[in-house]
Enzyme design. Structure first.
Site, PDB file in Angstrom:
ATOM      1  N   CYS A   1       8.292  18.031  -0.541  1.00 33.86           N
ATOM      2  CA  CYS A   1       9.137  18.952  -1.295  1.00 33.86           C
ATOM      3  C   CYS A   1       9.941  19.794  -0.316  1.00 33.86           C
ATOM      4  O   CYS A   1       9.391  20.283   0.676  1.00 33.86           O
ATOM      5  CB  CYS A   1       8.261  19.846  -2.171  1.00 33.86           C
ATOM      6  SG  CYS A   1       9.173  21.038  -3.167  1.00 33.86           S
TER       7      CYS A   1
ATOM      8  N   HIS B   1       9.522  21.833 -11.293  1.00 29.75           N
ATOM      9  CA  HIS B   1      10.164  23.024 -10.711  1.00 29.75           C
ATOM     10  C   HIS B   1      10.796  23.907 -11.785  1.00 29.75           C
ATOM     11  O   HIS B   1      10.792  25.132 -11.665  1.00 29.75           O
ATOM     12  CB  HIS B   1      11.253  22.623  -9.707  1.00 29.75           C
ATOM     13  CG  HIS B   1      10.740  22.281  -8.350  1.00 29.75           C
ATOM     14  ND1 HIS B   1      10.107  23.189  -7.527  1.00 29.75           N
ATOM     15  CD2 HIS B   1      10.787  21.123  -7.649  1.00 29.75           C
ATOM     16  CE1 HIS B   1       9.779  22.608  -6.390  1.00 29.75           C
ATOM     17  NE2 HIS B   1      10.183  21.345  -6.436  1.00 29.75           N
TER      18      HIS B   1
ATOM     19  N   HIS C   1       8.621  15.443 -10.728  1.00 31.97           N
ATOM     20  CA  HIS C   1       8.499  16.476  -9.697  1.00 31.97           C
ATOM     21  C   HIS C   1       9.543  17.572  -9.913  1.00 31.97           C
ATOM     22  O   HIS C   1       9.220  18.764  -9.913  1.00 31.97           O
ATOM     23  CB  HIS C   1       8.666  15.813  -8.320  1.00 31.97           C
ATOM     24  CG  HIS C   1       8.632  16.758  -7.169  1.00 31.97           C
ATOM     25  ND1 HIS C   1       7.601  16.783  -6.263  1.00 31.97           N
ATOM     26  CD2 HIS C   1       9.507  17.710  -6.752  1.00 31.97           C
ATOM     27  CE1 HIS C   1       7.844  17.705  -5.344  1.00 31.97           C
ATOM     28  NE2 HIS C   1       9.001  18.280  -5.624  1.00 31.97           N
ATOM     29  N   GLU C   2      10.794  17.158 -10.112  1.00 28.40           N
ATOM     30  CA  GLU C   2      11.871  18.148 -10.280  1.00 28.40           C
ATOM     31  C   GLU C   2      11.750  18.893 -11.608  1.00 28.40           C
ATOM     32  O   GLU C   2      12.037  20.097 -11.680  1.00 28.40           O
ATOM     33  CB  GLU C   2      13.242  17.482 -10.143  1.00 28.40           C
ATOM     34  CG  GLU C   2      13.499  16.806  -8.804  1.00 28.40           C
ATOM     35  CD  GLU C   2      13.239  17.676  -7.581  1.00 28.40           C
ATOM     36  OE1 GLU C   2      13.387  18.911  -7.660  1.00 28.40           O
ATOM     37  OE2 GLU C   2      12.871  17.120  -6.525  1.00 28.40           O
TER      38      GLU C   2
END
Length: 169
Positions: free
Chosen positions: A91, A137, A133-134
């Protein structure tokens, strides 16, 4: 176009939940362009607006080898997840650290593109992992949140040390 500063842990701004984009306009398109510039400069494959202290639901991704397959996800929604997989993830907000994270093997999402047009996308492999993953966020979640407290602490200490060394250079 500009390269933006990427926030690093333990910065609490990474934990903010992003707000939906109300209108895709020239300002949002400029943010998207700056995010791609930043992602490429940092040699990443994905970047969420939260990571550059912009708390709107915007993601840019390019998992291609030649850096010519830009994917923009504005206000993404997860529609379906299927299967199980995992890779050692890294990351940009947790520099030089990697860890195995459990993810769905396939995903189906709905989002707006850089022009504000809605679309659906089915993805698998690295793209599916990157999307998950994004999207984490955007709700203030980091890949280290999937790890044991001990592993989280070790990674935080390594990143803080790395940032101290970089600030002296």
């Amino acid at each position: 176009m500009a390269v933006l500063q990427v926030l690093h842990i333990p910065d609490e701004r990474l934990r903010k939940v992003a707000e939906p984009v109300k209108e895709v306009n020239a300002e949002i398109q400029r943010i998207v362009d700056d995010m791609f510039d930043t992602m490429y400069a940092e040699e990443g494959i994905g970047l969420a607006a939260t990571q550059v202290d912009i708390h709107q639901r915007i993601i840019v991704i390019d998992v291609s080898e030649n850096r010519e397959e830009q994917l923009v996800l504005i206000n993404p929604e997860m529609l379906e997840k299927d299967g199980e997989t995992g890779i050692e993830e890294g990351c940009l907000s947790i520099p030089e650290q990697r860890a195995l994270v459990p993810r769905a093997e396939k995903v189906k999402i709905r989002a707006l593109d850089r022009d504000g047009k809605p679309f659906e996308l089915e993805a698998d492999g690295l793209l599916a992992i990157c999307i998950q993953h994004e999207m984490d966020h955007l709700v203030g979640k980091l890949f280290i949140d999937y790890l044991s407290p001990l592993k989280q602490q070790r990674i935080r200490q390594k990143v803080e040390k790395l940032d101290r060394l970089r600030s002296r250079a």
